[in-house]
Write an enzyme that holds these catalytic residues in place. Structure first.
Site, PDB file in Angstrom:
ATOM      1  N   ASP A  79       0.848  -1.193   0.000  1.00 22.35           N
ATOM      2  CA  ASP A  79       0.000   0.000   0.000  1.00 22.35           C
ATOM      3  C   ASP A  79       0.893   1.257   0.000  1.00 22.35           C
ATOM      4  O   ASP A  79       1.809   1.365   0.819  1.00 22.35           O
ATOM      5  CB  ASP A  79      -0.861  -0.056   1.280  1.00 22.35           C
ATOM      6  N   HIS A  80       0.636   2.160  -0.907  1.00 24.44           N
ATOM      7  CA  HIS A  80       1.380   3.430  -0.990  1.00 24.44           C
ATOM      8  C   HIS A  80       2.900   3.251  -1.078  1.00 24.44           C
ATOM      9  O   HIS A  80       3.651   3.917  -0.336  1.00 24.44           O
ATOM     10  CB  HIS A  80       1.033   4.361   0.192  1.00 24.44           C
ATOM     11  N   HIS A 173      -7.387  10.360   3.685  1.00 25.28           N
ATOM     12  CA  HIS A 173      -6.989   9.360   4.686  1.00 25.28           C
ATOM     13  C   HIS A 173      -7.267   9.861   6.100  1.00 25.28           C
ATOM     14  O   HIS A 173      -7.174  11.054   6.358  1.00 25.28           O
ATOM     15  CB  HIS A 173      -5.504   9.022   4.530  1.00 25.28           C
ATOM     16  N   GLY A 174      -7.570   8.938   6.992  1.00 24.94           N
ATOM     17  CA  GLY A 174      -7.821   9.308   8.385  1.00 24.94           C
ATOM     18  C   GLY A 174      -9.272   9.720   8.568  1.00 24.94           C
ATOM     19  O   GLY A 174     -10.082   9.599   7.635  1.00 24.94           O
ATOM     20  N   HIS A 201      -9.433   5.103  -1.953  1.00 26.89           N
ATOM     21  CA  HIS A 201      -8.634   5.198  -0.722  1.00 26.89           C
ATOM     22  C   HIS A 201      -9.424   6.019   0.289  1.00 26.89           C
ATOM     23  O   HIS A 201     -10.300   6.796  -0.068  1.00 26.89           O
ATOM     24  CB  HIS A 201      -7.285   5.870  -1.007  1.00 26.89           C
ATOM     25  N   ASN A 223     -10.270   0.662   0.131  1.00 26.16           N
ATOM     26  CA  ASN A 223      -9.210   0.585   1.148  1.00 26.16           C
ATOM     27  C   ASN A 223      -9.698   1.058   2.515  1.00 26.16           C
ATOM     28  O   ASN A 223     -10.259   2.157   2.628  1.00 26.16           O
ATOM     29  CB  ASN A 223      -8.039   1.493   0.747  1.00 26.16           C
ATOM     30  N   ALA A 225      -8.319   1.428   6.603  1.00 29.24           N
ATOM     31  CA  ALA A 225      -7.225   1.305   7.573  1.00 29.24           C
ATOM     32  C   ALA A 225      -7.570   1.960   8.915  1.00 29.24           C
ATOM     33  O   ALA A 225      -7.624   1.300   9.954  1.00 29.24           O
ATOM     34  CB  ALA A 225      -5.948   1.921   7.002  1.00 29.24           C
TER      35      ALA A 225
HETATM   36  P1  13P Z   1      -8.312   5.142   5.737  1.00 31.38           P
HETATM   37  O1  13P Z   1      -7.198   5.035   6.708  1.00 31.38           O
HETATM   38  O2  13P Z   1      -8.893   6.499   5.687  1.00 31.38           O
HETATM   39  O3  13P Z   1      -9.331   4.063   5.915  1.00 31.38           O
HETATM   40  O4  13P Z   1      -7.665   4.913   4.288  1.00 31.38           O
HETATM   41  C1  13P Z   1      -7.103   3.657   3.993  1.00 31.38           C
HETATM   42  C2  13P Z   1      -6.270   3.709   2.770  1.00 31.38           C
HETATM   43  O5  13P Z   1      -6.543   4.408   1.826  1.00 31.38           O
HETATM   44  C3  13P Z   1      -5.090   2.835   2.727  1.00 31.38           C
HETATM   45  O6  13P Z   1      -4.388   3.009   1.533  1.00 31.38           O
HETATM   46 ZN    ZN Z   2      -4.514   5.001   0.834  1.00 30.04          ZN
END
Ligand code: 13P
Ligand code: ZN
Length: 280
Positions: A79-80, A173-174, A201, A223, A225
């Site tokens: 990822d990334h 993200h976040g 994402h 995605n 996280a």
């Molecule tokens: P979040 O942490 O906002 O769920 O995003 C996850 C992500 O894009 C991982 O690549």
């Molecule tokens: Zn991401």
């Protein structure tokens, strides 16, 4: 099934494939129990930080052993990925899929680095994801706009031959300070012209109805996280307040099972059954 085939199949069926990050054995098992109980496939993602934390070989072996243990169909994905060197290490370590994130580079440079990764991944039979547009990373401003433009997305995919493309259509993200509002019309226009699997994402905190609308209009890989880290750590904190327990095997399971419950709700979300029903 190869990841590329699975993503193409699910895109046609207008259903999503969940890609979850894992950080340790507990978050991995939390995710896999959910996938196993619902009999759903899942992509297991590792970032550079998670690789540094667990060690590359240990992380991959842990992921593979987990898939086997829980009887889940799944793939290991970088990822990334921030450099060709890291991508190369992951290809050598047996990843099924790698992301090269050149989204903060000028357009031509992003094409160049993505092309290089596509070339290297070919002999490994690995799947490649790239990103075009600005999806704010943790700590970056959510205010900045950098949505993916359909014509650029088309040229980018044609020029690189990349399998999957992360698009900027209003996620970050976040956690969100304000409720996100995905640009579905823009997504539709991208999906029409870009010959690649589209990736969302930053799905943590996006209302499920919006994720489903995105899946109905071209997104396939979703995605997740932040919500995993959040529920795991908050459950642990609550468990440990006023506790003198030192047997970590008694402390972790509650947090792990909260991850399972969360991921189950997300797996049900991305199946997008309300859309599937309207197809019949
Ligand atoms: P979040 O942490 O906002 O769920 O995003 C996850 C992500 O894009 C991982 O690549
Ligand atoms: Zn991401």
């Amino acid at each position: 099934m190869k990841l590329k085939e699975k993503l193409e199949l699910f895109t046609k069926q207008k259903r999503g494939l969940l890609a979850t990050n894992f950080y340790n054995l507990e978050t991995l098992h939390g995710v896999l129990r959910a996938a196993s109980e619902l009999n759903e496939p899942v992509i297991l993602q590792l970032t550079q930080s998670s690789i540094d934390y667990m060690g590359l070989d240990s992380a991959v072996k842990m992921g593979r052993a987990g898939l086997e243990q829980f009887g889940v169909e799944g793939w290991i994905h970088l990822d990334h990925g921030g450099s060709v060197e890291l991508v190369q290490k992951c290809l050598d370590a047996g990843f099924d899929s790698v992301m090269i994130d050149g989204s903060e580079l000028p357009f031509e440079e992003n094409i160049k680095i993505t092309r290089e990764v596509v070339k290297r991944a070919q002999s490994y039979g690995a799947h490649v994801e790239a990103e075009l547009g600005y999806v704010a990373k943790l700590g970056q401003s959510h205010g900045k706009q950098g949505f993916t433009q359909p014509d650029e997305a088309k040229s980018f995919v044609d020029a690189t031959g990349v399998d999957a493309l992360a698009v900027a259509i209003g996620t970050a993200h976040g956690f969100y300070k304000e409720k996100p509002n995905l640009d579905i019309q823009l997504l539709k226009a991208i999906a029409k012209v870009a010959n690649a699997t589209l990736v969302l994402h930053g799905s943590s905190g996006v209302p499920h109805s919006q994720v489903q609308e995105a899946i109905s209009n071209g997104i396939c890989k979703v995605n997740l996280a932040t919500e995993i880290k959040n529920i795991f750590m908050n459950t642990l904190k609550n468990e440990l307040t006023d506790s003198t327990e030192i047997d970590l095997r008694k402390v972790f399971p509650k947090a792990t099972s909260q991850v399972t419950d969360l991921v189950k709700t997300k797996l049900l979300m991305i199946k997008n059954e309300s859309h599937a029903k309207t197809l019949h």
